[in-house]
Design a protein around this motif. Structure first.
Motif, PDB file in Angstrom:
ATOM      1  N   LYS A 335       0.838  -1.208   0.000  1.00 21.04           N
ATOM      2  CA  LYS A 335       0.000   0.000   0.000  1.00 21.04           C
ATOM      3  C   LYS A 335       0.874   1.260   0.000  1.00 21.04           C
ATOM      4  N   VAL A 336       0.355   2.310  -0.626  1.00 21.06           N
ATOM      5  CA  VAL A 336       1.095   3.571  -0.694  1.00 21.06           C
ATOM      6  C   VAL A 336       1.198   4.171   0.707  1.00 21.06           C
ATOM      7  N   GLU A 337       2.301   4.894   0.972  1.00 23.24           N
ATOM      8  CA  GLU A 337       2.507   5.492   2.292  1.00 23.24           C
ATOM      9  C   GLU A 337       1.674   6.763   2.454  1.00 23.24           C
ATOM     10  N   MET A 338       1.249   7.003   3.694  1.00 24.72           N
ATOM     11  CA  MET A 338       0.429   8.184   4.013  1.00 24.72           C
ATOM     12  C   MET A 338       1.139   9.488   3.623  1.00 24.72           C
ATOM     13  N   SER A 339       2.454   9.545   3.855  1.00 21.41           N
ATOM     14  CA  SER A 339       3.157  10.803   3.573  1.00 21.41           C
ATOM     15  C   SER A 339       3.205  11.086   2.068  1.00 21.41           C
ATOM     16  N   HIS A 340       2.897  10.075   1.221  1.00 18.52           N
ATOM     17  CA  HIS A 340       2.855  10.320  -0.223  1.00 18.52           C
ATOM     18  C   HIS A 340       1.513  10.854  -0.672  1.00 18.52           C
ATOM     19  N   ILE A 341       0.443  10.397   0.006  1.00 18.00           N
ATOM     20  CA  ILE A 341      -0.871  10.817  -0.484  1.00 18.00           C
ATOM     21  C   ILE A 341      -1.630  11.684   0.508  1.00 18.00           C
TER      22      ILE A 341
END
Ligand code: SAM
Ligand code: SF4
Ligand code: SF4
Length: 343
Positions: A335-341
């Motif tokens: 899953k994509v990291e929170m700081s990216h999205i």
């Protein structure tokens, strides 16, 4: 050359959900290392953050937002990483505030970098609302969480500056992770009770993979309400609008309202009308997606505004995400990291 926009019908996805809300991450960098978001073991000194040229330009972000406004988006939120690390953020705000159809333009920030002149510049440029993240009022606990030595006072001062600059109401977001900060729930509730600030508790979520999330770390919405209710009685409030993510409660004694975001124990996917744009211009139609669609490549391919809008509409029409409802039945390993999205 831009052709005149014939506003199409609002676009809905495969589960008949319209799109109302776009979150825009303008940087993957942050001056905090919150242990549940950017733990130092992963985001250490040698971590390679994005270079400026990899980020979407403000002009490109504006173009994306115009296309989304044409297909139904009314709310934009600027986030990150820490959005205030972009010192020219007010230029972006000014661009986005002028987009027809957008009636709400907000920012999520840790508030540690707010200064009166910046707050005023953002307000003058057209920012309408600000959410501040703060996970404890106890300095030891807060410093343990942000992991960079930022004191509670610095954030509370930031909130005061925002209030003085006319941002009203401010919402304060507190992520609750069992064993980390549940003892801060009551002090936070007491502090903001009657203040006009709306405190919102967020269940700790399994976003990304670096935070080693476990279900047992989640302090549930039910437990949060019970914790507060024992000392300060609460009663439920109706949502402000269909699809509102936070469940609203008010203090029986008139001390204002709180919100609880319970994406783990009470998923709200069936009303989810939100998309997210990462700092490199990938579009994610779910917070728990593995990958997004590369809008930057499309923007830089020379496609015209009509084609761009149709591509974006097509992405939303094909959407069928409902991760939180399926959490126990599916495995999404990368899953994509929170700081990216940007949450
Ligand atoms: N740096 C800004 C801030 O902290 O407000 C904006 C970006 S931050 C990623 C946005 C929000 O996501 C914050 O309120 C943060 O607490 C929340 N968040 C980060 N990781 C989370 C997690 N695993 N579960 C729930 N919320 C999380
Ligand atoms: Fe930074 Fe916000 Fe993540 Fe904390 S939650 S590390 S402030 S991006
Ligand atoms: Fe929306 Fe995905 Fe969260 Fe469900 S899990 S509410 S679809 S972002």
């Amino acid at each position: 050359m831009t052709s005149p926009v014939v506003r199409p019908e609002p676009v809905t996805d495969r589960l008949n959900r319209p799109i109302h809300d776009l979150r825009i991450s303008i940087t993957d960098r942050c001056n905090f290392r919150c242990v549940y978001c950017m733990p130092k073991e992963k985001f250490g000194r040698d971590y390679s953050f994005l270079s400026r040229k990899e980020l979407l330009s403000f002009e490109e972000i504006e173009r994306v937002c115009r296309a989304f406004a044409d297909i139904g988006v009314k709310k934009l939120r600027i986030t990150g990483g820490e959005p205030l690390l972009r010192t020219d953020m007010h230029d972006l705000v000014a661009r986005l505030a002028n987009i027809p159809g957008i009636d709400d333009l907000s920012m999520t920030t840790n508030a540690s970098l707010i200064k009166p002149e910046r707050a005023r510049a953002l307000r003058d440029a057209g920012l309408t609302r600000v959410n501040v993240s703060l996970d404890s009022l106890n300095d030891d606990d807060f410093i343990r969480i942000n992991d960079v030595g930022c004191t509670v006072k610095r954030v509370l001062d930031g909130i005061d500056v925002l209030v003085a600059s006319g941002f009203d109401p401010i919402k304060v977001n507190m992520v609750v992770r069992r064993g980390l900060n549940e003892t801060s729930i009551l002090p936070m509730a007491r502090h903001f009770h009657g203040s006009g600030v709306i405190l919102r508790f967020i269940e700790y979520m399994d976003v990304g993979t670096t935070n080693q999330w476990q279900l047992s770390d989640v302090y549930s919405a039910k437990d949060i309400v019970e914790t507060i209710n024992t000392e300060m009685p609460l009663e439920p409030l109706d949502p402000n609008y269909t699809g509102e993510v936070a469940r609203r409660w008010r203090y029986v004694d008139g001390g204002g309202e709180i919100g609880i975001i319970s994406s783990v124990t009470q998923p709200f996917c069936r009303n989810c009308s939100r998309a997210r744009l990462s700092a490199v211009g990938k579009l994610y139609t779910c917070l728990f997606a593995e990958d997004g669609f590369d809008l930057r490549a499309l923007l830089r391919s020379g496609c015209d505004d009509d084609d761009f809008r149709e591509s974006v509409a097509g992405l939303w029409r094909r959407r069928e995400d409902r991760y939180s409802e399926l959490r126990n039945r599916i495995d999404v390993p990368h899953k994509v990291e929170m700081s990216h999205i940007g949450g």
